[in-house]
Design a protein around this motif. Structure first.
Motif, PDB file in Angstrom:
ATOM      1  N   THR A 137       0.855  -1.183   0.000  1.00 36.83           N
ATOM      2  CA  THR A 137       0.000   0.000   0.000  1.00 36.83           C
ATOM      3  C   THR A 137       0.888   1.229   0.000  1.00 36.83           C
ATOM      4  OG1 THR A 137      -1.713  -1.200   1.162  1.00 36.83           O
ATOM      5  CG2 THR A 137      -1.764   1.207   1.360  1.00 36.83           C
ATOM      6  N   ALA A 138       0.549   2.219  -0.827  1.00 28.79           N
ATOM      7  CA  ALA A 138       1.395   3.413  -0.925  1.00 28.79           C
ATOM      8  C   ALA A 138       0.577   4.647  -1.278  1.00 28.79           C
ATOM      9  CB  ALA A 138       2.493   3.201  -1.960  1.00 28.79           C
ATOM     10  N   THR A 139       0.959   5.772  -0.682  1.00 35.30           N
ATOM     11  CA  THR A 139       0.365   7.055  -1.056  1.00 35.30           C
ATOM     12  C   THR A 139       1.386   7.969  -1.737  1.00 35.30           C
ATOM     13  OG1 THR A 139       0.795   7.803   1.189  1.00 35.30           O
ATOM     14  CG2 THR A 139      -1.449   7.080   0.708  1.00 35.30           C
ATOM     15  N   ALA A 140       2.671   7.605  -1.675  1.00 34.34           N
ATOM     16  CA  ALA A 140       3.707   8.457  -2.263  1.00 34.34           C
ATOM     17  C   ALA A 140       3.808   8.192  -3.762  1.00 34.34           C
ATOM     18  CB  ALA A 140       5.044   8.220  -1.575  1.00 34.34           C
ATOM     19  N   CYS A 171       7.528   6.419  -4.402  1.00 32.27           N
ATOM     20  CA  CYS A 171       8.618   6.380  -3.408  1.00 32.27           C
ATOM     21  C   CYS A 171       8.417   5.124  -2.569  1.00 32.27           C
ATOM     22  CB  CYS A 171       8.566   7.608  -2.506  1.00 32.27           C
ATOM     23  SG  CYS A 171       8.661   9.144  -3.426  1.00 32.27           S
ATOM     24  N   ASN A 191       9.947   2.306   0.220  1.00 32.72           N
ATOM     25  CA  ASN A 191      10.923   1.998   1.270  1.00 32.72           C
ATOM     26  C   ASN A 191      11.772   0.800   0.840  1.00 32.72           C
ATOM     27  OD1 ASN A 191      12.132   1.091   3.778  1.00 32.72           O
ATOM     28  ND2 ASN A 191      10.664   2.448   4.782  1.00 32.72           N
ATOM     29  N   ALA A 222      10.733  -2.662   2.068  1.00 29.93           N
ATOM     30  CA  ALA A 222       9.463  -3.281   1.660  1.00 29.93           C
ATOM     31  C   ALA A 222       9.718  -4.436   0.691  1.00 29.93           C
ATOM     32  CB  ALA A 222       8.560  -2.234   1.007  1.00 29.93           C
ATOM     33  N   GLU A 223       8.901  -5.486   0.813  1.00 28.02           N
ATOM     34  CA  GLU A 223       9.027  -6.642  -0.086  1.00 28.02           C
ATOM     35  C   GLU A 223       8.933  -6.223  -1.555  1.00 28.02           C
ATOM     36  OE1 GLU A 223       5.784  -9.204   0.838  1.00 28.02           O
ATOM     37  OE2 GLU A 223       6.906 -10.298   2.360  1.00 28.02           O
ATOM     38  N   ALA A 245      -0.679  -3.290   3.412  1.00 29.92           N
ATOM     39  CA  ALA A 245       0.148  -2.540   4.360  1.00 29.92           C
ATOM     40  C   ALA A 245       0.673  -3.473   5.445  1.00 29.92           C
ATOM     41  CB  ALA A 245      -0.659  -1.402   4.978  1.00 29.92           C
ATOM     42  N   ARG A 248       1.914 -12.133   3.792  1.00 24.22           N
ATOM     43  CA  ARG A 248       3.210 -11.739   3.229  1.00 24.22           C
ATOM     44  C   ARG A 248       3.296 -12.222   1.779  1.00 24.22           C
ATOM     45  NH1 ARG A 248       5.736  -8.257   5.905  1.00 24.22           N
ATOM     46  NH2 ARG A 248       7.717  -8.920   5.039  1.00 24.22           N
ATOM     47  N   ARG A 294      -0.617 -12.152  -0.348  1.00 19.70           N
ATOM     48  CA  ARG A 294      -1.454 -10.946  -0.316  1.00 19.70           C
ATOM     49  C   ARG A 294      -2.415 -10.876  -1.500  1.00 19.70           C
ATOM     50  NH1 ARG A 294       3.059  -6.475   1.690  1.00 19.70           N
ATOM     51  NH2 ARG A 294       3.152  -7.256   3.826  1.00 19.70           N
ATOM     52  N   TYR A 306      -6.578   8.722   2.356  1.00 10.97           N
ATOM     53  CA  TYR A 306      -5.928   8.516   3.667  1.00 10.97           C
ATOM     54  C   TYR A 306      -5.483   9.861   4.189  1.00 10.97           C
ATOM     55  CZ  TYR A 306      -3.029   6.042   7.114  1.00 10.97           C
ATOM     56  OH  TYR A 306      -2.485   5.530   8.265  1.00 10.97           O
TER      57      TYR A 306
HETATM   58  C1  LIG Z   1      -1.920   4.632   3.867  1.00 16.83           C
HETATM   59  C2  LIG Z   1      -0.533   4.064   3.741  1.00 16.83           C
HETATM   60  C3  LIG Z   1       0.360   4.632   2.838  1.00 16.83           C
HETATM   61  C4  LIG Z   1       1.653   4.118   2.688  1.00 16.83           C
HETATM   62  N1  LIG Z   1       2.482   4.689   1.752  1.00 16.83           N
HETATM   63  C5  LIG Z   1       3.695   4.145   1.553  1.00 16.83           C
HETATM   64  C6  LIG Z   1       4.520   4.643   0.512  1.00 16.83           C
HETATM   65  O1  LIG Z   1       4.169   5.564  -0.224  1.00 16.83           O
HETATM   66  N2  LIG Z   1       5.733   4.056   0.332  1.00 16.83           N
HETATM   67  C7  LIG Z   1       6.171   3.010   1.126  1.00 16.83           C
HETATM   68  O2  LIG Z   1       7.296   2.512   0.925  1.00 16.83           O
HETATM   69  N3  LIG Z   1       5.390   2.513   2.115  1.00 16.83           N
HETATM   70  C8  LIG Z   1       4.166   3.036   2.321  1.00 16.83           C
HETATM   71  N4  LIG Z   1       3.355   2.526   3.300  1.00 16.83           N
HETATM   72  C9  LIG Z   1       3.850   1.432   4.153  1.00 16.83           C
HETATM   73  C10 LIG Z   1       3.736   0.075   3.460  1.00 16.83           C
HETATM   74  O3  LIG Z   1       2.455  -0.186   2.935  1.00 16.83           O
HETATM   75  C11 LIG Z   1       4.068  -1.024   4.510  1.00 16.83           C
HETATM   76  O4  LIG Z   1       5.307  -0.748   5.128  1.00 16.83           O
HETATM   77  C12 LIG Z   1       4.096  -2.374   3.873  1.00 16.83           C
HETATM   78  O5  LIG Z   1       3.933  -3.308   4.883  1.00 16.83           O
HETATM   79  C13 LIG Z   1       5.378  -2.624   3.065  1.00 16.83           C
HETATM   80  O6  LIG Z   1       6.257  -3.487   3.688  1.00 16.83           O
HETATM   81  P1  LIG Z   1       6.210  -5.095   3.421  1.00 16.83           P
HETATM   82  O7  LIG Z   1       5.587  -5.278   2.061  1.00 16.83           O
HETATM   83  O8  LIG Z   1       7.621  -5.526   3.491  1.00 16.83           O
HETATM   84  O9  LIG Z   1       5.302  -5.630   4.490  1.00 16.83           O
HETATM   85  C14 LIG Z   1       2.068   3.015   3.469  1.00 16.83           C
HETATM   86  C15 LIG Z   1       1.173   2.451   4.388  1.00 16.83           C
HETATM   87  C16 LIG Z   1      -0.109   2.967   4.524  1.00 16.83           C
HETATM   88  C17 LIG Z   1      -1.080   2.326   5.491  1.00 16.83           C
END
Ligand SMILES: Cc1cc2nc3c(=O)[nH]c(=O)nc-3n(C[C@H](O)[C@H](O)[C@H](O)COP(=O)(O)O)c2cc1C
Length: 176
Positions: free
Chosen positions: A49-52, A66, A68, A71-72, A100, A106, A110, A167
């Motif tokens: 999940t991402a908003t960036a 953008c 992280n 993130a997987e 998220a 995982r 998902r 969000y």
């Molecule tokens: C509303 C919302 C927006 C998010 N936006 C971002 C984003 O733009 N970029 C990002 O890297 N993670 C974002 N996250 C966090 C990832 O969705 C979260 O860390 C996710 O679990 C990814 O890690 P994983 O796939 O390793 O579990 C957001 C989470 C939420 C709830």
């Protein structure tokens, strides 16, 4: 009407030191559309999940995301050189929470909920997304904990009759 700078009904904004807590507190006020960014195929599918997400250019169609580095989905985007931005409908808040990491699912697990297809790049596309942008990575820029991926948009879908999911301030809400 524009408020007067001395309007006593408007509390003075409190200045915050530019640390990450202050930055996060201010960013919480920026309402954003919710997307699920996906990459990979079959058992290698990953998503978050991402908003960036931001439009860069309409000609040629280009956007940026953008992600992280922890993130997987990050490794899946790097390895496949592609990603899809799925704009989520309000009725799919449960998918936004799942991607998220909030229900513990995982990896490819998902994708067990929702109907997933693919377009040009092979990245997973949610069949009933409000809109989807299938992208080929054209540039990756490291920035702090994240990588900014610029994507050339190779295909889109759009279903504007669906209400999008927003969000803000730590909560999901429908766009209308
Ligand atoms: C509303 C919302 C927006 C998010 N936006 C971002 C984003 O733009 N970029 C990002 O890297 N993670 C974002 N996250 C966090 C990832 O969705 C979260 O860390 C996710 O679990 C990814 O890690 P994983 O796939 O390793 O579990 C957001 C989470 C939420 C709830």
């Amino acid at each position: 009407m524009m408020p007067s700078p001395t309007d006593p009904t408007i509390p003075a904004p409190s200045a915050q030191a530019p640390d990450s807590a202050g930055f996060r507190a201010a960013m919480r006020e920026l309402a954003a559309g919710v997307t699920i960014i996906t990459a990979g195929r079959d058992g290698g599918r990953r998503g978050l999940t991402a908003t960036a997400v931001c439009s860069v250019s309409a000609d040629p169609p280009t956007l940026l995301v953008c992600i992280n580095r922890s993130a997987e989905g990050h490794a899946a985007i790097r390895e496949s050189g592609a990603f899809c931005v799925n704009v989520i409908a309000a009725e799919h808040q449960c998918l936004a929470e799942r991607f998220a990491g909030r229900d513990g699912a995982r990896g490819a697990e998902r994708f067990e909920h929702g109907e997933w297809r693919s377009l040009a790049t092979g990245a997973p596309v949610l069949a009933d997304a409000v809109a989807a942008f299938d992208c080929q990575v054209i540039q990756a820029i490291d920035a702090g904990t994240h990588t900014v991926f610029l994507g050339a948009v190779t295909a889109t879908t759009v279903s504007p009759q669906r209400a999008a999911l927003l969000y803000r301030a730590g909560a999901f809400a429908p766009a209308n």
